[in-house]
Design an enzyme around this catalytic site. Structure first.
Site, PDB file in Angstrom:
ATOM      1  N   LYS A  20       0.841  -1.197   0.000  1.00 33.69           N
ATOM      2  CA  LYS A  20       0.000   0.000   0.000  1.00 33.69           C
ATOM      3  C   LYS A  20       0.884   1.258   0.000  1.00 33.69           C
ATOM      4  CE  LYS A  20      -3.394  -2.473   2.843  1.00 33.69           C
ATOM      5  NZ  LYS A  20      -4.270  -2.358   4.031  1.00 33.69           N
ATOM      6  N   TYR A  60     -12.013  -2.859  -2.367  1.00 34.77           N
ATOM      7  CA  TYR A  60     -12.465  -3.084  -0.986  1.00 34.77           C
ATOM      8  C   TYR A  60     -13.991  -3.186  -0.878  1.00 34.77           C
ATOM      9  CZ  TYR A  60      -7.847  -2.521   1.235  1.00 34.77           C
ATOM     10  OH  TYR A  60      -6.551  -2.692   1.659  1.00 34.77           O
ATOM     11  N   ARG A  96      -0.863 -14.981   3.751  1.00 37.08           N
ATOM     12  CA  ARG A  96      -1.521 -14.261   4.845  1.00 37.08           C
ATOM     13  C   ARG A  96      -0.758 -14.449   6.155  1.00 37.08           C
ATOM     14  NH1 ARG A  96      -6.072 -10.865   4.343  1.00 37.08           N
ATOM     15  NH2 ARG A  96      -6.899 -11.759   6.260  1.00 37.08           N
ATOM     16  N   ARG A 113       3.653  -7.368   8.965  1.00 36.64           N
ATOM     17  CA  ARG A 113       3.024  -6.294   9.745  1.00 36.64           C
ATOM     18  C   ARG A 113       3.571  -6.247  11.162  1.00 36.64           C
ATOM     19  NH1 ARG A 113      -3.020  -7.718   7.542  1.00 36.64           N
ATOM     20  NH2 ARG A 113      -3.111  -6.281   5.769  1.00 36.64           N
ATOM     21  N   ASN A 123      -1.150  -0.418   7.690  1.00 36.67           N
ATOM     22  CA  ASN A 123      -0.566  -1.762   7.882  1.00 36.67           C
ATOM     23  C   ASN A 123       0.172  -2.287   6.651  1.00 36.67           C
ATOM     24  OD1 ASN A 123      -2.742  -2.407   6.342  1.00 36.67           O
ATOM     25  ND2 ASN A 123      -3.733  -3.751   7.838  1.00 36.67           N
ATOM     26  N   HIS A 126      -1.426  -5.622   1.533  1.00 31.15           N
ATOM     27  CA  HIS A 126      -2.681  -6.354   1.329  1.00 31.15           C
ATOM     28  C   HIS A 126      -2.371  -7.742   0.780  1.00 31.15           C
ATOM     29  CE1 HIS A 126      -6.715  -7.388  -0.056  1.00 31.15           C
ATOM     30  NE2 HIS A 126      -6.102  -7.857  -1.130  1.00 31.15           N
ATOM     31  N   GLU A 137      -9.399 -10.526  -7.303  1.00 34.22           N
ATOM     32  CA  GLU A 137      -8.453  -9.411  -7.167  1.00 34.22           C
ATOM     33  C   GLU A 137      -7.403  -9.425  -8.277  1.00 34.22           C
ATOM     34  OE1 GLU A 137      -9.022  -8.832  -2.343  1.00 34.22           O
ATOM     35  OE2 GLU A 137      -7.179  -9.770  -3.060  1.00 34.22           O
TER      36      GLU A 137
HETATM   37  P1  GDP Z   1      -6.821  -7.538   5.805  1.00 37.74           P
HETATM   38  O1  GDP Z   1      -7.416  -8.566   4.887  1.00 37.74           O
HETATM   39  O2  GDP Z   1      -5.941  -8.146   6.878  1.00 37.74           O
HETATM   40  O3  GDP Z   1      -6.101  -6.436   5.059  1.00 37.74           O
HETATM   41  O4  GDP Z   1      -8.018  -6.873   6.624  1.00 37.74           O
HETATM   42  P2  GDP Z   1      -9.528  -6.499   6.180  1.00 37.74           P
HETATM   43  O5  GDP Z   1      -9.855  -7.087   4.851  1.00 37.74           O
HETATM   44  O6  GDP Z   1     -10.410  -6.811   7.333  1.00 37.74           O
HETATM   45  O7  GDP Z   1      -9.467  -4.914   6.071  1.00 37.74           O
HETATM   46  C1  GDP Z   1      -8.874  -4.296   4.950  1.00 37.74           C
HETATM   47  C2  GDP Z   1      -8.037  -3.140   5.425  1.00 37.74           C
HETATM   48  O8  GDP Z   1      -8.873  -2.184   6.064  1.00 37.74           O
HETATM   49  C3  GDP Z   1      -6.998  -3.483   6.489  1.00 37.74           C
HETATM   50  O9  GDP Z   1      -5.803  -4.007   5.947  1.00 37.74           O
HETATM   51  C4  GDP Z   1      -6.772  -2.146   7.140  1.00 37.74           C
HETATM   52  O10 GDP Z   1      -5.906  -1.340   6.359  1.00 37.74           O
HETATM   53  C5  GDP Z   1      -8.158  -1.542   7.106  1.00 37.74           C
HETATM   54  N1  GDP Z   1      -8.869  -1.767   8.356  1.00 37.74           N
HETATM   55  C6  GDP Z   1      -9.384  -2.929   8.835  1.00 37.74           C
HETATM   56  N2  GDP Z   1      -9.948  -2.754  10.039  1.00 37.74           N
HETATM   57  C7  GDP Z   1      -9.772  -1.436  10.338  1.00 37.74           C
HETATM   58  C8  GDP Z   1     -10.145  -0.621  11.446  1.00 37.74           C
HETATM   59  O11 GDP Z   1     -10.738  -1.079  12.420  1.00 37.74           O
HETATM   60  N3  GDP Z   1      -9.794   0.700  11.367  1.00 37.74           N
HETATM   61  C9  GDP Z   1      -9.130   1.223  10.305  1.00 37.74           C
HETATM   62  N4  GDP Z   1      -8.819   2.536  10.304  1.00 37.74           N
HETATM   63  N5  GDP Z   1      -8.772   0.487   9.245  1.00 37.74           N
HETATM   64  C10 GDP Z   1      -9.094  -0.822   9.263  1.00 37.74           C
HETATM   65 MG    MG Z   2      -8.984  -8.406   3.533  1.00 32.42          MG
END
Ligand code: GDP
Ligand code: MG
Length: 162
Positions: A20, A60, A96, A113, A123, A126, A137
């Site tokens: 990212k 997303y 992952r 991370r 973080n 992705h 994707e």
């Molecule tokens: P990932 O698959 O581990 O990347 O997580 P998710 O698919 O649940 O969320 C996508 C992205 O959204 C994450 O990598 C974070 O950058 C962001 N994100 C997820 N949860 C939160 C949150 O509670 N707060 C904020 N600000 N960003 C979040």
């Molecule tokens: Mg995700």
């Protein structure tokens, strides 16, 4: 009966991995790419792009009801993203694992991370969360002709088949 080589080919899978804008700006491209490379996965596509906000929303789309969705899409479209496809046995799930938990304050040390990020909103990386997502994707970010199929010289040493 399937030969080792055929089993090996059938087990290959691909995942979408993106560094990212925070990871790119912090100069973490080589660190992150090298973790996937040294593990033994094969890079089959890579490009640096600045996604539009609309594109980020598509990427997303599963999260559109979440309160952070708008900020997340603004952020993803705020600068260069390094989009990649990595190939290997079990690469979706294990990719992952290499990445670590979504919230870096809970990611294990040794993960990307865990070692390189502090807060969930920044973080740095992705990774697709399953086979269906990986397929979608990859299709969203890359045209089929951008995916390069080749035999890596190291495969026989990584997988132990000839
Ligand atoms: P990932 O698959 O581990 O990347 O997580 P998710 O698919 O649940 O969320 C996508 C992205 O959204 C994450 O990598 C974070 O950058 C962001 N994100 C997820 N949860 C939160 C949150 O509670 N707060 C904020 N600000 N960003 C979040
Ligand atoms: Mg995700």
């Amino acid at each position: 009966m399937l030969q080792d080589q055929e089993v090996h080919a059938a087990e290959m899978e691909r995942t979408f991995i993106a560094i990212k804008p925070d990871g790119v700006q912090r100069g973490l491209i080589s660190e992150i790419v090298s973790r996937f490379e040294r593990k033994g996965y094969k890079l089959v596509a890579i490009k640096l792009v600045v996604p539009s906000k609309q594109f980020a929303e598509k990427h997303y789309h599963d999260l559109k009801e979440r309160p952070f969705f708008n900020g997340l899409c603004d952020f993803l479209s705020s600068g260069p993203v390094l989009a990649m496809v990595w190939e290997g046995e079990g690469v979706i799930k294990y990719g992952r694992k290499l990445i670590g938990a979504t919230d870096p304050s809970k990611s294990e040390p040794g993960t990307i991370r865990g070692d390189l990020a502090v807060v969930v909103g920044r973080n740095i990386i992705h990774g697709s969360d399953g086979p269906e997502t990986a397929k979608d994707e990859i299709a969203l970010w890359f045209q089929p002709k951008e995916l390069v199929s080749y035999t890596s010289n190291e495969e026989k040493w990584i997988y132990g088949v000839n």
